[in-house]
Design a protein around this motif. Sequence first.
Motif, PDB file in Angstrom:
ATOM      1  N   THR A 216       0.851  -1.187   0.000  1.00 23.58           N
ATOM      2  CA  THR A 216       0.000   0.000   0.000  1.00 23.58           C
ATOM      3  C   THR A 216       0.886   1.237   0.000  1.00 23.58           C
ATOM      4  N   ARG A 217       0.603   2.153  -0.899  1.00 22.17           N
ATOM      5  CA  ARG A 217       1.375   3.403  -0.924  1.00 22.17           C
ATOM      6  C   ARG A 217       0.950   4.307   0.235  1.00 22.17           C
ATOM      7  N   GLU A 218       1.924   4.989   0.831  1.00 26.78           N
ATOM      8  CA  GLU A 218       1.678   5.875   1.961  1.00 26.78           C
ATOM      9  C   GLU A 218       2.045   7.308   1.567  1.00 26.78           C
ATOM     10  N   GLU A 226      12.254  14.069  -3.194  1.00 30.19           N
ATOM     11  CA  GLU A 226      12.007  12.909  -4.038  1.00 30.19           C
ATOM     12  C   GLU A 226      12.061  11.651  -3.180  1.00 30.19           C
ATOM     13  N   ILE A 227      10.930  11.354  -2.566  1.00 31.05           N
ATOM     14  CA  ILE A 227      10.819  10.192  -1.698  1.00 31.05           C
ATOM     15  C   ILE A 227       9.473   9.537  -1.948  1.00 31.05           C
ATOM     16  N   LEU A 228       9.459   8.222  -1.930  1.00 31.62           N
ATOM     17  CA  LEU A 228       8.258   7.426  -2.174  1.00 31.62           C
ATOM     18  C   LEU A 228       8.168   6.367  -1.076  1.00 31.62           C
ATOM     19  N   TRP A 229       7.013   6.311  -0.387  1.00 32.77           N
ATOM     20  CA  TRP A 229       6.819   5.375   0.720  1.00 32.77           C
ATOM     21  C   TRP A 229       5.745   4.348   0.368  1.00 32.77           C
ATOM     22  N   CYS A 230       5.936   3.128   0.863  1.00 35.26           N
ATOM     23  CA  CYS A 230       4.905   2.098   0.774  1.00 35.26           C
ATOM     24  C   CYS A 230       4.957   1.246   2.032  1.00 35.26           C
ATOM     25  N   ARG A 231       3.847   0.591   2.313  1.00 36.35           N
ATOM     26  CA  ARG A 231       3.737  -0.278   3.485  1.00 36.35           C
ATOM     27  C   ARG A 231       3.463  -1.703   3.016  1.00 36.35           C
ATOM     28  N   ILE A 232       4.178  -2.662   3.623  1.00 43.01           N
ATOM     29  CA  ILE A 232       4.050  -4.074   3.265  1.00 43.01           C
ATOM     30  C   ILE A 232       3.635  -4.836   4.514  1.00 43.01           C
ATOM     31  N   GLU A 233       2.532  -5.575   4.402  1.00 42.62           N
ATOM     32  CA  GLU A 233       2.035  -6.395   5.494  1.00 42.62           C
ATOM     33  C   GLU A 233       2.357  -7.859   5.205  1.00 42.62           C
ATOM     34  N   MET A 234       2.994  -8.518   6.162  1.00 39.71           N
ATOM     35  CA  MET A 234       3.335  -9.932   6.041  1.00 39.71           C
ATOM     36  C   MET A 234       2.925 -10.650   7.314  1.00 39.71           C
TER      37      MET A 234
END
Length: 605
Positions: A216-218, A226-234
Amino acid sequence: MGRKPKYPCGVCSRAVTTRTTGVQCEGTCLKWFHAECIGLTSTEYVAFDSSSIVWICNHCGAQNLAHSCLSSLQLSPDTNRFGVLDPDGQNVISEENSNSCRPTCDSSNPSSPGSPAYSSSPQNIKQRRSKHKPRPRVLRFLNVNCQSIRAKMQPFSILVHQHNPDIVIGTESWLSDGINSNEVFLDEQYSILRRDRSNDPHGGVFIATKTDLIVTREEELETDCEILWCRIEMAGSKTLHVAAYYRPKEDDEVSLAELQRSLSRLDRRHLVVLAGDFNLPGWKWDGPYVGPCAYPALHHQFGEIINDHGLTQLVKEPTRQANTLDLILISNPTLVNSVKVVPGISDHNCPVADIDMSPPRRYQPKRKVPMYKKADWEGFAELMQHVADYICSKSSSASVHDLWQLFKSGIEGGIQSFVPHKMLKQKQDLPWITSGIRKLIYKRDRLHKQVTRLRKQNMLVPFPLETELQHLKRLIQAESRKAYWSHLESIFTADGPNEYEGMKRFWKFVKNNRTDRCGIHTLKTDEHTITSPQDKAEALNKQFKMAFTNETDVPADLLPETSPYDSMPDIHISTEGIVKMLKKLKVRKAPGPDGIPALVLRKLS
């Protein structure tokens, strides 16, 4: 008296067998009936076998489809409604399908009709659930500086195919809104998140993750850099935040300030991986320290940022000429399995890091602890007397080392024979939970199960039962708090002949209440930050060695010919003196290199 039939008819009570015509109810009674007992003629019975007529059971009144008849036990390809039709419209049955359509009969009763060949009622098949939790895998991160991913699609595909990363963090993508991701990223196994420059064809960052990851992008974490964040659920691991960051110029102070603002929005409880091109050539990460550079203040500012947010830089090798510009930072370096630098697709090399999202747990092994309070000291002393006599008999022929081994083995054998032992449990019980509180907890759990069972059956829970459950919950909470503070008071106000007992209970309480069990934390020295266990051990050894005096040998020509001090008289060792020293041993002290407890020496003296 004859044997009772296993499948009696619901009308005449005689056995229904494969040699008779009969039908079975699929309702609540599951009874078999002779065809003649329920008024079925042979013509109607054949019609039952080849149609879907609904009939009503005489016993329970359930409605049944007319496929549960005994003639269906003799299946043939012509009557198999589940067969595959050939092009001519005939049923075709394979050997596997033919075997699967045969009914199951009771082997103990040859005349048993068994289960019906077909069933109109749904069958609830309980699947055994796996007791094992899904095990998170090791994620491979690839940090790549592209310098126009569109012009290097084939080299990028080869790089990804060669290293098979789970997450690709890219910088300098040089993409715009008019270019679709499908035009550039040819591998369908990855999902693409991008952040392009709106007014410049250069720059841009992206994150490519494998499609089996929940990503999911945050955007709320992204700032004016110039920064790009995402969240990963495992499953089975903490939430993972991944960021791609690009700092285009070495003197860009605004980008560092925006990076600081972005990191301050993170939840410290989650795992963070930050990678990209930081353009900090002055940092020498094998130290780490800041070497000669044009903007040392900005380099130190970046070091303060990662220290404030608990990040550790993993890449130690150069990624562009002699400089380490492409970095990978993580909030928990103990999860990192390996880090290496591989050839890239531009003038930058690519760092690759393997991160274990679920590291192996270090369980404390069970320990065998002696209980000296219950020891048989008289038997122990008698054994040691025999050992002493044997040593005296060997004193003239055996060496000192052999005599010492005889004494030591005698002590160790006596501890195993005359001192009972117990195995310490891995999980320590709460010492302030008394037996009375445990009985209340067991009673509360029984009432809770009873209330839950009634609610599952859609039954009304009696008011006294629910009231008693709520009363037990409040009582357990109050008694636990009272016992907890009484336990603390007994630790801090302990008075008794043994001065070490209170200290032992205090440190045991502190140990049981700690929240960090990851071992020795990251160490910082004047030179660099230490993360590996071997480097930590060497650093601690070096620190402890400084407490001892480093003596140097005095040259022989500086020594006097004769000593100005009187010579030491002969040492007389007596049995009384040895007993006196043994009686003064402190039993709470740890044993020495020989492993013999001081309590044993003191008791046997």
